[in-house]
Design a protein around this motif. Structure first.
Motif, short mmCIF file in Angstrom:
data_model
loop_
_atom_site.label_atom_id
_atom_site.label_comp_id
_atom_site.label_asym_id
_atom_site.label_seq_id
_atom_site.Cartn_x
_atom_site.Cartn_y
_atom_site.Cartn_z
N UNK A 72 0.84 -1.21 0.00
CA UNK A 72 0.00 0.00 0.00
C UNK A 72 0.87 1.26 0.00
N UNK A 73 1.92 1.28 0.82
CA UNK A 73 2.81 2.44 0.87
C UNK A 73 3.41 2.72 -0.50
N UNK A 74 3.86 1.67 -1.18
CA UNK A 74 4.47 1.86 -2.51
C UNK A 74 3.45 2.38 -3.52
N UNK A 79 0.76 7.06 -6.55
CA UNK A 79 -0.51 7.70 -6.90
C UNK A 79 -1.56 6.74 -7.44
N UNK A 80 -1.40 5.44 -7.15
CA UNK A 80 -2.33 4.45 -7.69
C UNK A 80 -3.33 3.94 -6.66
N UNK A 97 -8.46 2.19 -4.96
CA UNK A 97 -7.70 2.65 -6.12
C UNK A 97 -8.01 4.11 -6.40
N UNK A 98 -7.01 4.84 -6.82
CA UNK A 98 -7.24 6.20 -7.33
C UNK A 98 -7.78 6.06 -8.75
N UNK A 99 -8.16 7.16 -9.34
CA UNK A 99 -8.62 7.13 -10.73
C UNK A 99 -7.52 6.59 -11.64
#
Length: 150
Positions: A72-74, A79-80, A97-99
């Motif tokens: 998760x940190x990576x 920005x994912x 998830x981000x867009x």
């Protein structure tokens, strides 16, 4: 003197040879999209849910909470993936998830499909289905549940 079996007499030898080749080629393909296989598996697991606690994701993937936290940190740094407060527990958070992450999953899935087609396209449909069925049977009999990411 005891007979010593040859390496290529072992099914595991052939399975490992094919598995390594399939995995290494897929890792190369996803690396071109700046993610690892483990990150892809993490993103794919998140794709079907709006938001989930890391503990549920760890359970779903058969990974430790620590491993999920590192992934998760990576992915947050890339920005994912994003973290948000858990509305039921203010001490906890959820992952989603981000867009950009959501847009990348179908691309990565197509690379996985392409990789499978390249390696298993030499088999007939019936052979491929039989191989899948046998591998699933072996995994089930051994209780294998963790997502293979290495």
């Amino acid at each position: 003197m005891a007979t010593v079996s040859d390496l290529n007499a072992h099914t595991g030898y052939w399975l490992r040879m094919v598995s390594n080749a399939v995995s290494q080629e897929f890792a190369r393909k996803v690396a071109g999209n700046e993610v690892t296989v483990a990150e892809w598996a993490f993103m794919r697991a998140l794709f079907d849910v709006a938001s989930t606690p890391p503990s549920l994701l760890a359970e779903k993937m058969g990974m430790t909470k620590g491993a999920i936290s590192k992934l998760a940190d990576r992915l947050v740094a890339k920005g994912l993936v994003e973290r948000a407060d858990n509305p039921q527990d203010k001490r906890a958070h959820n992952l989603s998830l981000t867009a950009a992450g959501r847009a990348k999953v179908p691309l990565l899935a197509s690379l996985a499909d392409e990789n499978d087609a390249e390696f298993f396209g030499a088999l007939t449909r019936q052979e491929h289905e039989a191989l899948d069925r046998l591998l699933r049977k072996l995994a089930e009999k051994r209780g294998l549940k963790s997502v293979p990411v290495d």
